[in-house]
Motif scaffolding. Sequence first.
Motif, mmCIF file in Angstrom:
data_model
loop_
_atom_site.group_PDB
_atom_site.id
_atom_site.type_symbol
_atom_site.label_atom_id
_atom_site.label_comp_id
_atom_site.label_asym_id
_atom_site.label_seq_id
_atom_site.Cartn_x
_atom_site.Cartn_y
_atom_site.Cartn_z
ATOM 1 N N GLU A 144 -110.923 -3.971 -29.375
ATOM 2 C CA GLU A 144 -111.630 -5.159 -28.897
ATOM 3 C C GLU A 144 -110.988 -6.431 -29.451
ATOM 4 O O GLU A 144 -110.994 -7.470 -28.790
ATOM 5 C CB GLU A 144 -113.111 -5.083 -29.291
ATOM 6 C CG GLU A 144 -113.912 -4.050 -28.522
ATOM 7 C CD GLU A 144 -114.166 -4.483 -27.074
ATOM 8 O OE1 GLU A 144 -113.645 -5.529 -26.655
ATOM 9 O OE2 GLU A 144 -114.877 -3.753 -26.360
ATOM 10 N N ARG A 147 -108.231 -7.117 -27.182
ATOM 11 C CA ARG A 147 -108.725 -7.693 -25.921
ATOM 12 C C ARG A 147 -109.033 -9.180 -26.085
ATOM 13 O O ARG A 147 -108.689 -10.000 -25.244
ATOM 14 C CB ARG A 147 -109.991 -6.963 -25.455
ATOM 15 C CG ARG A 147 -109.765 -5.608 -24.834
ATOM 16 C CD ARG A 147 -111.054 -5.053 -24.269
ATOM 17 N NE ARG A 147 -111.436 -5.738 -23.047
ATOM 18 C CZ ARG A 147 -112.672 -6.167 -22.777
ATOM 19 N NH1 ARG A 147 -113.644 -6.000 -23.657
ATOM 20 N NH2 ARG A 147 -112.946 -6.761 -21.627
ATOM 21 N N ALA A 150 -105.781 -11.105 -26.526
ATOM 22 C CA ALA A 150 -105.072 -11.175 -25.245
ATOM 23 C C ALA A 150 -105.723 -12.200 -24.322
ATOM 24 O O ALA A 150 -105.035 -13.001 -23.681
ATOM 25 C CB ALA A 150 -105.049 -9.798 -24.579
ATOM 26 N N ARG A 151 -107.048 -12.167 -24.261
ATOM 27 C CA ARG A 151 -107.776 -13.080 -23.369
ATOM 28 C C ARG A 151 -107.516 -14.547 -23.739
ATOM 29 O O ARG A 151 -107.282 -15.398 -22.863
ATOM 30 C CB ARG A 151 -109.268 -12.757 -23.424
ATOM 31 C CG ARG A 151 -110.191 -13.737 -22.697
ATOM 32 C CD ARG A 151 -109.860 -13.861 -21.217
ATOM 33 N NE ARG A 151 -110.773 -14.784 -20.556
ATOM 34 C CZ ARG A 151 -110.686 -16.111 -20.622
ATOM 35 N NH1 ARG A 151 -109.717 -16.669 -21.333
ATOM 36 N NH2 ARG A 151 -111.557 -16.870 -19.979
ATOM 37 N N TYR A 245 -104.184 -5.766 -21.038
ATOM 38 C CA TYR A 245 -105.322 -6.518 -20.502
ATOM 39 C C TYR A 245 -105.200 -6.660 -18.983
ATOM 40 O O TYR A 245 -106.185 -6.519 -18.252
ATOM 41 C CB TYR A 245 -105.381 -7.896 -21.164
ATOM 42 C CG TYR A 245 -106.655 -8.663 -20.905
ATOM 43 C CD1 TYR A 245 -107.736 -8.570 -21.779
ATOM 44 C CD2 TYR A 245 -106.783 -9.481 -19.788
ATOM 45 C CE1 TYR A 245 -108.903 -9.280 -21.550
ATOM 46 C CE2 TYR A 245 -107.944 -10.185 -19.541
ATOM 47 C CZ TYR A 245 -109.007 -10.080 -20.428
ATOM 48 O OH TYR A 245 -110.177 -10.779 -20.187
ATOM 49 N N GLU A 248 -106.044 -3.446 -17.299
ATOM 50 C CA GLU A 248 -107.497 -3.273 -17.284
ATOM 51 C C GLU A 248 -108.133 -4.101 -16.159
ATOM 52 O O GLU A 248 -109.107 -3.678 -15.538
ATOM 53 C CB GLU A 248 -108.065 -3.707 -18.638
ATOM 54 C CG GLU A 248 -109.570 -3.504 -18.788
ATOM 55 C CD GLU A 248 -110.097 -4.051 -20.105
ATOM 56 O OE1 GLU A 248 -111.267 -4.474 -20.149
ATOM 57 O OE2 GLU A 248 -109.325 -4.064 -21.085
#
Length: 318
Positions: A144, A147, A150-151, A245, A248
Amino acid sequence: MDLLEACNRFLVHCEVERKLSPLTIKAYQGDLYRFSSAVGSKYNLCDFSETWIENVVRNWLVDPELKSTTVKRRVACIKSFVRWLFRRKLISFNPFERIHLEIRLPKRLPRNLQTNEIQKLLVVKPESILGKLRKKNQGLPRFEWDRLTARLAIEVLTLTGIRVGELVKIKPQDIDHLLHQIRILGKGNRERQVLFPDLVTTDRLQVYREHAYSRFGAEKRSTLFLNSLGRSANEQYIRRIIRAYANEAQLGRRITPHMLRHTAATQLLEAGLDIRFVQKLLGHASITTTEIYTHVANHALRREISRVNIRKRLEMHR
């Protein structure tokens, strides 16, 4: 002085005086090694001739395994090397003043993301990643954290168009939350300021930093973006988590940080921003480099004109 020794001195100059990045030094080293090997590294600089350059470049151009972009990069490196030799009076003339090398590059547009693809990448808000875990009273698991990083990296890259190498160098103190801008250390140690359209991103980066401090005890002098072990994120890590990411998000193609840089430039030009402002934002030394994105914007315009099909609309009312 022989050619090999001159190459080594030039590399020291690039590292110490010009303060070029390790990646650039490594690329120069490889290009100069190939050049000196092709010429003969033990040749004396007194014998330096334009024939050396012409013969080597001609052989590179007919090599089917070499792309024209690779040859052009190698020639640019040799040009820089020769200018240095001439300025230091290690050679009596600049051979490039006597020769003309034309290397034709294939016309290739930068690969950028479409608006719907960007929306897929940004649909998940960083707050939602943190919010789910707060409800469970949990720390952030490693995947997480990847994530979340990356975001935020995608958001910064897409809004500013900075390079991934510049992204991983950002320190917390480089961010001005009041003016919502970031100080960027670019190529050749050139500094510039990149701006965000609002306070949302800088607020998110502040929250990210607070979580990094509580999770890893990260010190203020460390970089802003950290990997899941609490160490400074490097380019390879950022590329990997962005790729994961994007998978996904089911984008259906491989996404790289440089595509996000292209996307930022294209979006700004399509929105009507003056190309000189885009040049400054991207950190291009020459506006010629920025002009390639105008072709992308024109390509998008052509596609939209075809979709609207004004001729059909006009002819329907005859």
